[in-house]
Design a protein around this motif. Structure first.
Motif, PDB file in Angstrom:
ATOM      1  N   LYS A  25     -28.201  56.190  20.857  1.00 38.34           N
ATOM      2  CA  LYS A  25     -26.817  55.959  19.946  1.00 38.34           C
ATOM      3  C   LYS A  25     -26.325  56.264  20.048  1.00 38.34           C
ATOM      4  O   LYS A  25     -24.869  56.404  20.485  1.00 38.34           O
ATOM      5  CB  LYS A  25     -27.325  56.365  18.609  1.00 38.34           C
ATOM      6  CG  LYS A  25     -28.591  56.679  18.013  1.00 38.34           C
ATOM      7  CD  LYS A  25     -29.054  55.618  16.816  1.00 38.34           C
ATOM      8  CE  LYS A  25     -30.275  55.286  16.253  1.00 38.34           C
ATOM      9  NZ  LYS A  25     -31.088  54.416  17.067  1.00 38.34           N
ATOM     10  N   THR A  52     -21.387  54.839  18.658  1.00 34.43           N
ATOM     11  CA  THR A  52     -20.058  54.074  18.574  1.00 34.43           C
ATOM     12  C   THR A  52     -19.172  53.156  18.592  1.00 34.43           C
ATOM     13  O   THR A  52     -19.455  52.847  20.295  1.00 34.43           O
ATOM     14  CB  THR A  52     -18.896  55.372  17.959  1.00 34.43           C
ATOM     15  OG1 THR A  52     -18.132  55.415  19.417  1.00 34.43           O
ATOM     16  CG2 THR A  52     -19.620  56.858  17.687  1.00 34.43           C
ATOM     17  N   LYS A  53     -18.964  52.444  17.817  1.00 37.10           N
ATOM     18  CA  LYS A  53     -18.459  50.808  18.562  1.00 37.10           C
ATOM     19  C   LYS A  53     -17.074  52.271  19.519  1.00 37.10           C
ATOM     20  O   LYS A  53     -17.036  50.421  20.282  1.00 37.10           O
ATOM     21  CB  LYS A  53     -17.916  50.648  17.387  1.00 37.10           C
ATOM     22  CG  LYS A  53     -16.933  50.829  16.182  1.00 37.10           C
ATOM     23  CD  LYS A  53     -16.290  49.683  16.082  1.00 37.10           C
ATOM     24  CE  LYS A  53     -14.876  50.295  14.178  1.00 37.10           C
ATOM     25  NZ  LYS A  53     -15.039  49.284  13.749  1.00 37.10           N
ATOM     26  N   TYR A  54     -16.690  52.902  19.161  1.00 37.71           N
ATOM     27  CA  TYR A  54     -15.649  53.040  19.898  1.00 37.71           C
ATOM     28  C   TYR A  54     -15.695  54.175  21.294  1.00 37.71           C
ATOM     29  O   TYR A  54     -15.393  53.621  22.826  1.00 37.71           O
ATOM     30  CB  TYR A  54     -14.498  54.314  19.221  1.00 37.71           C
ATOM     31  CG  TYR A  54     -14.430  53.750  18.279  1.00 37.71           C
ATOM     32  CD1 TYR A  54     -13.420  52.855  18.290  1.00 37.71           C
ATOM     33  CD2 TYR A  54     -14.416  54.278  16.568  1.00 37.71           C
ATOM     34  CE1 TYR A  54     -12.269  52.934  17.114  1.00 37.71           C
ATOM     35  CE2 TYR A  54     -13.788  54.071  15.967  1.00 37.71           C
ATOM     36  CZ  TYR A  54     -12.767  53.621  15.889  1.00 37.71           C
ATOM     37  OH  TYR A  54     -12.183  52.464  14.902  1.00 37.71           O
ATOM     38  N   LYS A  62     -14.698  62.455  21.979  1.00 35.30           N
ATOM     39  CA  LYS A  62     -14.707  60.980  21.556  1.00 35.30           C
ATOM     40  C   LYS A  62     -13.649  60.500  21.310  1.00 35.30           C
ATOM     41  O   LYS A  62     -13.237  59.312  22.501  1.00 35.30           O
ATOM     42  CB  LYS A  62     -15.989  60.227  20.674  1.00 35.30           C
ATOM     43  CG  LYS A  62     -17.506  60.518  20.876  1.00 35.30           C
ATOM     44  CD  LYS A  62     -17.670  60.314  19.725  1.00 35.30           C
ATOM     45  CE  LYS A  62     -19.609  60.639  20.371  1.00 35.30           C
ATOM     46  NZ  LYS A  62     -20.008  61.767  20.913  1.00 35.30           N
TER      47      LYS A  62
END
Length: 193
Positions: free
Chosen positions: A14, A16-18, A164
């Motif tokens: 999983k 994130t788009k970032y 992140k």
């Protein structure tokens, strides 16, 4: 790291788009540098270990076709990760096609310029018009295994371990520096040729 690798292979990761953007930016840079190092070493041996060649058309030590090839490999093999032989075969064929047509179109549309010519190199068996040979395709297939099974999971691991935002900023910054180098050299080429 083992859990991330297992989840990655099983498509249970999983992100994130970032994180995905940061991972692709990092892989783009690492793959281009990897290609430059490979060619630097190969052409040193090709010259009889007498001459060091600075390969590529950029100021920074990277070659854009390797970065492009890494994207193609990831896109085409993402769902094949459980089958290393398929990853090898799909990667070898797709990067061989990329190399052939890149060389062919540069030759045809840039007044006969050849950035590489396998007709004049060592280990050039399976050579097709000097644009692609079995040695290069085999190497690309092996490099794809490194990309898919080591580099990609490592970048995912980094994206989970580092803050992140910091990971994204560093990845985009590196990508931007190399992209600026590429665009600058293309503009420089157009102005002076």
């Amino acid at each position: 790291m083992k859990k991330i690798f297992k989840d990655y292979i099983d498509n249970n990761i999983k992100l994130t788009k970032y994180q995905i953007i940061g991972i692709f930016c990092l892989i783009f840079v690492i793959s281009g540098v990897f290609g430059w190092v490979y060619e630097f070493i190969f052409y040193f041996f090709n010259s009889g270990m007498e001459v060091f060649y600075y390969r590529g058309a950029n100021f920074l030590p990277w070659i854009n076709i390797y970065a492009t090839g890494s994207f193609i490999i990831i896109l085409l093999t993402y769902k094949l990760k459980k089958h290393p032989l398929l990853v090898f075969l799909v990667s070898s064929i797709s990067t061989g096609i990329l190399e052939y047509f890149s060389g062919y179109f540069m030759y045809k549309f840039q007044n006969g310029i050849r950035c590489w010519n396998y007709n004049t190199e060592i280990f050039n068996f399976g050579n097709i018009d000097g644009f692609v040979c079995l040695r290069s395709v085999f190497f690309f297939g092996l490099s794809a295994l490194f990309l898919v099974y080591i580099l990609m999971p490592f970048c995912i691991y980094l994206s989970n371990k580092i803050n992140k935002k910091v990971f994204l900023v560093i990845s985009i910054l590196l990508f931007s520096v190399f992209l600026f180098d590429e665009l600058y050299n293309l503009a420089f080429y157009k102005i002076f040729n």
